[in-house]
Design an enzyme around this catalytic site. Structure first.
Site, PDB file in Angstrom:
ATOM      1  N   CYS A  33       0.849  -1.190   0.000  1.00  0.00           N
ATOM      2  CA  CYS A  33       0.000   0.000   0.000  1.00  0.00           C
ATOM      3  C   CYS A  33       0.883   1.236   0.000  1.00  0.00           C
ATOM      4  O   CYS A  33       1.863   1.302   0.744  1.00  0.00           O
ATOM      5  CB  CYS A  33      -0.910  -0.023   1.233  1.00  0.00           C
ATOM      6  SG  CYS A  33      -2.007   1.403   1.355  1.00  0.00           S
ATOM      7  N   HIS A  57      -9.209  -3.759  -1.837  1.00  0.00           N
ATOM      8  CA  HIS A  57      -8.199  -3.006  -1.105  1.00  0.00           C
ATOM      9  C   HIS A  57      -8.566  -1.517  -1.053  1.00  0.00           C
ATOM     10  O   HIS A  57      -8.542  -0.900   0.014  1.00  0.00           O
ATOM     11  CB  HIS A  57      -6.833  -3.214  -1.788  1.00  0.00           C
ATOM     12  CG  HIS A  57      -5.708  -2.446  -1.191  1.00  0.00           C
ATOM     13  ND1 HIS A  57      -4.677  -3.060  -0.513  1.00  0.00           N
ATOM     14  CD2 HIS A  57      -5.424  -1.117  -1.170  1.00  0.00           C
ATOM     15  CE1 HIS A  57      -3.819  -2.129  -0.101  1.00  0.00           C
ATOM     16  NE2 HIS A  57      -4.247  -0.953  -0.497  1.00  0.00           N
ATOM     17  N   GLU A  58      -8.912  -0.945  -2.208  1.00  0.00           N
ATOM     18  CA  GLU A  58      -9.196   0.496  -2.271  1.00  0.00           C
ATOM     19  C   GLU A  58     -10.507   0.840  -1.566  1.00  0.00           C
ATOM     20  O   GLU A  58     -10.598   1.864  -0.883  1.00  0.00           O
ATOM     21  CB  GLU A  58      -9.208   0.989  -3.722  1.00  0.00           C
ATOM     22  CG  GLU A  58      -7.887   0.821  -4.462  1.00  0.00           C
ATOM     23  CD  GLU A  58      -6.663   1.373  -3.762  1.00  0.00           C
ATOM     24  OE1 GLU A  58      -6.784   2.305  -2.932  1.00  0.00           O
ATOM     25  OE2 GLU A  58      -5.555   0.859  -4.014  1.00  0.00           O
ATOM     26  N   HIS A  64     -10.156   1.206   2.091  1.00  0.00           N
ATOM     27  CA  HIS A  64      -9.668   2.535   2.498  1.00  0.00           C
ATOM     28  C   HIS A  64     -10.830   3.486   2.800  1.00  0.00           C
ATOM     29  O   HIS A  64     -10.743   4.313   3.702  1.00  0.00           O
ATOM     30  CB  HIS A  64      -8.810   3.176   1.394  1.00  0.00           C
ATOM     31  CG  HIS A  64      -7.379   2.774   1.422  1.00  0.00           C
ATOM     32  ND1 HIS A  64      -6.529   3.071   2.459  1.00  0.00           N
ATOM     33  CD2 HIS A  64      -6.625   2.113   0.509  1.00  0.00           C
ATOM     34  CE1 HIS A  64      -5.317   2.615   2.193  1.00  0.00           C
ATOM     35  NE2 HIS A  64      -5.348   2.028   1.017  1.00  0.00           N
TER      36      HIS A  64
END
Length: 189
Positions: free
Chosen positions: A122, A165-166, A169
């Site tokens: 990341c 993953h994004e 966030h």
């Protein structure tokens, strides 16, 4: 966690977006002030803001940031550049030419298939890598900033991992929270 509903861009957000260089500062989870932003849930954009010049500037600067040689990422989320809004930029490795595309007000609608463990890093957690279990398939929805229509897409393989993953966030979750193990990446640039 699904963040918060649509709210106007704040003066501080507009100042940060307009005042940032074309390659924006990427927040670092090791910095306590940055971590507060990275760990917060993100809000949706209002329709009016999605069609604003400020939104276009933010999308362009996020694209420039993820593509910068010093970053070299395959995705970036708005919280990583200090904006707690539901916006991600993802490299579509599953499409011809592997273009980067923007996804405002994005949501994970479903995850399916198998759970596979893979290496993740990341931009906000240098210089580490972790072994993270992720679903092989994802269905997402997002708002088209031009038409304001809700669009849906299904994604498979590593591109589905990037989306998971994004989108994490946007909910204040870092891959290290999901990782089975984390170690220093000797090849981190």
């Amino acid at each position: 966690v699904s963040g918060c509903g649509p709210s106007p861009l704040t003066k501080a957000e507009v100042r940060l977006i307009e005042g940032a260089d074309s390659v924006m500062y990427v927040l670092d989870a090791a910095d306590p002030e940055d971590s507060v932003i990275l760990r917060a849930a993100s809000c949706d954009f209002r329709n009016k803001d999605l069609q604003s010049e400020v939104f276009r500037i933010l999308a362009a600067k996020m694209l420039a940031t993820v593509n910068a040689p010093e970053q070299g990422g395959v995705g970036i989320a708005a919280p990583q550049v200090g904006i707690n809004r539901r916006l991600i930029v993802v490299q579509r490795l599953d499409k011809a030419g592997e273009p980067f595309e923007i996804y405002p007000n994005v949501r994970l609608d479903s995850l399916y298939g198998d759970i596979v463990k893979g290496q993740e890093g990341c931009l906000s957690v240098p210089p580490f890598r972790g072994l993270v279990p992720r679903w092989t398939n994802a269905a997402v929805s997002y708002k088209d900033p031009e038409t304001l229509e809700i669009r849906q897409d299904t994604i498979a393989g590593f591109t589905a991992v990037i989306f998971q993953h994004e989108i994490d966030h946007l909910d204040g979750v870092l891959y290290i929270d999901r990782a089975d193990s984390v170690s220093i990446d000797e090849d981190w640039k």
